[in-house]
Scaffold this active site. Structure first.
Site, PDB file in Angstrom:
ATOM      1  CG  ASP A  69      -2.016   1.077   1.304  1.00  0.00           C
ATOM      2  OD1 ASP A  69      -2.011   1.668   0.148  1.00  0.00           O
ATOM      3  OD2 ASP A  69      -2.705   1.361   2.322  1.00  0.00           O
ATOM      4  CG  ASP A  76      -3.870   4.930  -3.367  1.00  0.00           C
ATOM      5  OD1 ASP A  76      -3.224   4.406  -2.634  1.00  0.00           O
ATOM      6  OD2 ASP A  76      -5.133   4.664  -3.001  1.00  0.00           O
TER       7      ASP A  76
END
Ligand SMILES: *[C@@H]1O[C@H](CO)[C@@H](O)[C@H](O)[C@H]1NC(C)=O
Ligand SMILES: *[C@@H]1O[C@H](CO)[C@@H](O)[C@H](O)[C@H]1NC(C)=O
Length: 481
Positions: A164, A359
């Site tokens: 992440d 992201d």
């Protein structure tokens, strides 16, 4: 240790605050507004031709993926969490496209909340506070579809972690699971079996840098709450992290989770945090790998990609764009969109008045609604020979391609910094809900306070380089298949 959860009075979400990260963006006004209004360009070789079946999920791991050669010894193989190359792949069914899209929206909401949140480093909680839900300092997790396997401890134990770029602290579930551990496939990490494991004490910089921390005696406690109500609480610990036989990181700080709740199916053992805060593996290894990493997300759930720490394997064809300053997000400067090499008529202020980020955990790219509408209308014109299909969730432009073996889709490029144009791979254009619902893989933000987000569908097959030391982000074509 029943009660070491957070006080709800910790105000992580103070919506009244000025968005510090946004100040930066007001400088991104593009003086060159020479947009090309000719959206009806003749059909040319600009179009991608894709086999419709290649967009649909596969049930077998590609043989090329099994023998996949990683770029360097500091590389980890990246597989799709729900795909057949994940050795933990379960027989229970993966989430449906509409579930994935709903979770994706939850992640976008939590990114928005974090952008406007108080910079909350240094919040503390004490073990005497008896509150059940932790404060949410992180993002929604269930969209973290890409998994790597690392070794933790000595001797090392293999753990599958979701990676992440939107969060920093790496954590894994830990024995003895004082409060709660969810079901995972790998055996749960047991500190008592590792000779290198140590708890980190409260009076250390590493403890003080945590966004939310507490103490039990002298042991530092961490807590991360995610936007989808997943959370992990436990001891801040250090041990050896093994990337490959040639690459180990000693004294790697991570969360040893004693109270863990993770939403979703196909449970990973935890998370590998590639964010920008001090606790991230990128900051921790800055001497060894120079604050550079790259990854390639495979095009399909049956393929493999990589995550590489350091500068090895970076292709010469990578194009760089500036990376904005932020201590949380990977901020980029999107200025325009091209469809088949025609710049769309979108006023640059549509982008410059909002924050844009990249992201790894958001699936679908989010655009300001004016930008989305312009892209969608032009895309529909170029796709007018195909029958439309039912809209689905975030998507309002879907095609029924069930009677086609191939589809020609226009090429889409994103413009950064007013002059760098990066063409998306064909996998970044259509998202397959099913063969009768192949959708334009972009979505409009529902209101103007949302950030523009370059999501992972649009990053697939590209080598994406994060050069934090050089303040730049790079994209190269054909990083993986
Ligand atoms: C604190 O540590 C003690 C001793 O290890 C343990 O018995 C207790 O459960 C812990 N409490 C919390 C709230 O962590
Ligand atoms: C880490 O700290 C916890 C809580 O204080 C304690 O129960 C545990 O035994 C410690 N582990 C080690 C290896 O010191």
């Amino acid at each position: 240790m029943a009660n070491h959860t957070a006080s709800p009075s910790i105000s992580l979400y103070s919506f009244s605050l000025v968005i510090t990260g946004l100040v930066l963006f007001s400088s991104f006004i593009d003086g060159n507004a020479a947009v090309n209004r000719n959206l009806m360009a003749p059909r040319t070789h600009n179009f991608h031709t894709i086999k419709v079946s290649s967009l649909l999920p596969d049930s077998v791991c590609d043989s090329s993926s099994q023998g996949y050669k990683l770029p360097s010894s500091s590389s980890l193989k990246v597989v799709h969490k729900h795909g057949p190359c994940n050795k933990q792949h379960r027989t229970n069914s993966p989430p449906s496209p509409s579930q994935i899209l709903a979770h994706d929206e939850a992640r976008v909401q939590s990114i928005k909340a974090r952008i406007i949140a108080l910079n909350s480093v240094g919040n503390t909680f004490t073990t005497s506070e008896s509150v059940t839900l932790p404060a949410k300092s992180g993002l929604s997790l269930d969209t973290l579809n890409y998994v790597v396997t690392v070794g933790l401890g000595s001797p090392k134990k293999d753990l599958s972690l979701a990676f992440d770029t939107g969060s920093s602290l790496t954590w894994t579930q830990c024995q003895p699971c004082v409060e709660s551990c969810y079901k995972q496939r790998d055996p749960i990490f047991d500190p008592s079996e590792s000779s290198g494991y140590t708890n980190v004490s409260c009076n250390t910089p590493e403890c003080n840098q945590l966004q939310i921390r507490g103490c039990n005696g002298t042991t530092c406690l961490y807590q991360v709450g995610y936007g989808d109500n997943s959370y992990t609480i436990g001891y801040l610990a250090k041990d050896t992290l093994t990337l490959s036989s040639a690459e180990t990181i000693t004294d790697f700080y991570f969360g040893c989770g004693q109270n863990n709740h993770l939403l979703g199916s196909d449970q990973v053992a935890g998370l590998l945090g590639l964010g920008r805060e001090e606790s991230s593996i990128i900051s921790q290894t800055s001497t060894k790998y120079g604050k550079i990493f790259s990854y390639c997300l495979p095009s399909s759930s049956s393929g493999s990609g990589y995550l590489t720490f350091g500068n090895s394997g970076i292709s010469n064809s990578v194009q760089y764009i500036p990376l904005g300053n932020s201590n949380k997000f990977y901020v980029i400067d999107i200025t325009g969109i091209y469809l088949n090499d025609q710049k769309l008529a979108i006023s640059p202020t549509v982008f410059s008045t909002k924050i844009s980020i990249i992201d790894s955990g958001t699936v679908i790219t989010r655009l300001p609604s004016e930008a989305y509408t312009t892209l969608r209308d032009a895309f529909r014109q170029q796709m007018s020979m195909y029958p439309m299909g039912r809209p689905e969730s975030l998507f309002d432009t879907c095609y029924d391609l069930s009677k086609y073996t191939e589809v020609n889709t226009p090429k889409i490029s994103i413009e950064f910094g007013g002059n760098q144009k990066i063409e998306l791979a064909m996998t970044g254009v259509l998202y397959a809900v099913s063969s009768s619902q192949m959708c334009l893989a972009f979505a409009a933000n529902s209101d103007t306070s949302f950030p523009t987000i370059l999501g992972n569908v649009q990053q697939k097959t590209m080598q994406v380089v994060y050069d934090l030391a050089g303040g730049k982000l790079g994209f190269g074509p054909n990083g993986c298949a």
